[in-house]
Design an enzyme around this catalytic site. Structure first.
Site, PDB file in Angstrom:
ATOM      1  N   TYR A  33      40.900  43.017  48.441  1.00 53.72           N
ATOM      2  CA  TYR A  33      41.292  44.427  48.864  1.00 53.72           C
ATOM      3  C   TYR A  33      40.249  45.676  48.882  1.00 53.72           C
ATOM      4  O   TYR A  33      39.888  45.306  47.363  1.00 53.72           O
ATOM      5  CB  TYR A  33      42.367  43.929  49.367  1.00 53.72           C
ATOM      6  CG  TYR A  33      43.475  44.437  47.945  1.00 53.72           C
ATOM      7  CD1 TYR A  33      44.018  46.043  47.832  1.00 53.72           C
ATOM      8  CD2 TYR A  33      43.348  44.201  46.829  1.00 53.72           C
ATOM      9  CE1 TYR A  33      44.275  47.003  46.919  1.00 53.72           C
ATOM     10  CE2 TYR A  33      43.760  44.927  45.890  1.00 53.72           C
ATOM     11  CZ  TYR A  33      44.414  46.270  45.859  1.00 53.72           C
ATOM     12  OH  TYR A  33      45.431  46.575  44.816  1.00 53.72           O
ATOM     13  N   LYS A 151      38.565  43.167  42.605  1.00 52.39           N
ATOM     14  CA  LYS A 151      39.917  43.798  42.863  1.00 52.39           C
ATOM     15  C   LYS A 151      40.807  43.147  43.919  1.00 52.39           C
ATOM     16  O   LYS A 151      40.558  42.617  45.021  1.00 52.39           O
ATOM     17  CB  LYS A 151      39.011  45.003  44.188  1.00 52.39           C
ATOM     18  CG  LYS A 151      41.236  46.244  44.372  1.00 52.39           C
ATOM     19  CD  LYS A 151      40.595  47.039  45.131  1.00 52.39           C
ATOM     20  CE  LYS A 151      41.272  47.955  45.353  1.00 52.39           C
ATOM     21  NZ  LYS A 151      42.274  48.731  44.216  1.00 52.39           N
ATOM     22  N   GLU A 183      45.111  50.286  31.520  1.00 51.93           N
ATOM     23  CA  GLU A 183      44.874  51.444  32.739  1.00 51.93           C
ATOM     24  C   GLU A 183      46.204  51.086  33.376  1.00 51.93           C
ATOM     25  O   GLU A 183      46.669  50.712  32.837  1.00 51.93           O
ATOM     26  CB  GLU A 183      43.807  50.977  33.818  1.00 51.93           C
ATOM     27  CG  GLU A 183      43.882  49.072  34.346  1.00 51.93           C
ATOM     28  CD  GLU A 183      42.738  48.777  34.814  1.00 51.93           C
ATOM     29  OE1 GLU A 183      42.089  49.489  36.011  1.00 51.93           O
ATOM     30  OE2 GLU A 183      43.165  47.275  35.113  1.00 51.93           O
ATOM     31  N   LEU A 207      39.965  47.864  36.364  1.00 52.07           N
ATOM     32  CA  LEU A 207      39.234  48.107  37.973  1.00 52.07           C
ATOM     33  C   LEU A 207      37.727  49.421  37.816  1.00 52.07           C
ATOM     34  O   LEU A 207      38.450  50.382  37.302  1.00 52.07           O
ATOM     35  CB  LEU A 207      39.880  48.106  38.602  1.00 52.07           C
ATOM     36  CG  LEU A 207      40.044  48.168  40.244  1.00 52.07           C
ATOM     37  CD1 LEU A 207      39.267  46.794  40.732  1.00 52.07           C
ATOM     38  CD2 LEU A 207      40.713  49.160  41.141  1.00 52.07           C
TER      39      LEU A 207
END
Length: 287
Positions: A33, A151, A183, A207
């Protein structure tokens, strides 16, 4: 008024949208996505999101169902049909619905990827109350799979992390591995010490944030020193400032980590300035 959404080539009211129960996104989290910000009815970092979408699809061996111009047209149609001024567009591509559940990938020649897009309006995207006061985060173990750079729609643990934070009286969680911050649950994490911005270097551990790339570029252009390296939780707790970045929050100041207040306990000057720069420059480049 019902939102107009996009499902497999058709624009239709959200209440009429359906996807097969055999879709591998539903059964296997076999999909990717992107979330693109809308400001002033225009798209922010659109090409960056499409580049990352292509990378994610390539890593999972899923064919990209549209060209760049086709993706752009769908995004613009959804913005126009839903009257979005500030908000986001969510895009999801799954491997499709082969007709039955199986661990083996279906034949791409006979299984068309499923494509879904929808809008989410947010009139306080720029004038965010949270950005004005900063957010509090807790730290939790990072137990996700090893390809966080893709992702995918596998978001159960990040969702659980946000719930852990809420139960602890905080706003979000930072994920940690061997004592170092990887993260946030849905964002990239940064600290500022002695005027230097510090954030983990790109790898499979995090990411590759589109907002991250833009913010670091703007920071360097503004003569703000940047160090791309790992930092520990203890180092973060003694930082002068901290913040996170994402498409939906831009630059969001962090004022507390595991109960340890940063600086004066309010958004710091560098984080606030970066937020201003990001919004200003992104508006100029929006499509």
């Amino acid at each position: 008024m019902s939102r107009i959404v996009y499902v497999n080539g058709t624009y239709l009211p959200e209440g009429e949208a359906t996807v097969s129960i055999f879709d591998r996104g539903f059964l296997m989290a076999d999909g990717v996505y992107e979330v693109t910000t809308v400001l002033d009815g225009k798209l922010i970092d659109f090409d960056g999101h499409l580049t990352r979408l292509q990378r994610s699809l390539d890593e999972l061996d899923i064919a990209n169902p549209m060209s760049r111009d086709e993706w752009l047209e769908v995004h613009r149609q959804l913005v126009a049909q839903n009257g979005v001024d500030q908000g986001m567009i969510y895009l999801q591509v799954t491997r499709g619905a082969p007709g039955d559940r199986d661990f083996i990938f279906p034949d791409p020649e006979t299984t068309t990827p499923t494509v879904v897009l929808f809008t989410q309006s947010n009139p306080t995207l720029i004038d965010s109350p949270k950005a004005a006061k900063g957010i509090k985060v807790i730290t939790i173990d990072d137990i996700r799979w090893g390809r966080r750079d893709i992702k995918t729609v596998q978001l159960l643990y990040p969702s659980m992390g946000k719930m852990m934070a809420i139960k602890a009286g905080a706003d979000d969680a930072w994920l940690t591995q061997d004592g170092e911050v990887t993260e946030g649950t849905s964002n990239n994490a940064y600290i500022i010490k002695n005027g230097r911005i510090i954030t983990r270097a790109l790898s499979n551990d995090i990411l590759h944030g589109i907002t991250r790339a833009a913010v670091l570029r703007f920071a360097r252009e503004a003569q703000m020193p940047v160090e791309e390296r790992s930092f520990t939780v203890d180092e973060a707790k003694t930082a002068d400032e901290a913040f996170v970045t994402s498409a939906s929050t831009f630059v969001m100041p962090v004022v507390e980590i595991d109960g340890a207040r940063l600086g004066e306990g309010k958004p710091g000057p560098m984080a606030l300035r970066l937020r201003e720069i990001y919004i200003e420059e992104s508006r100029k480049a929006a499509v």
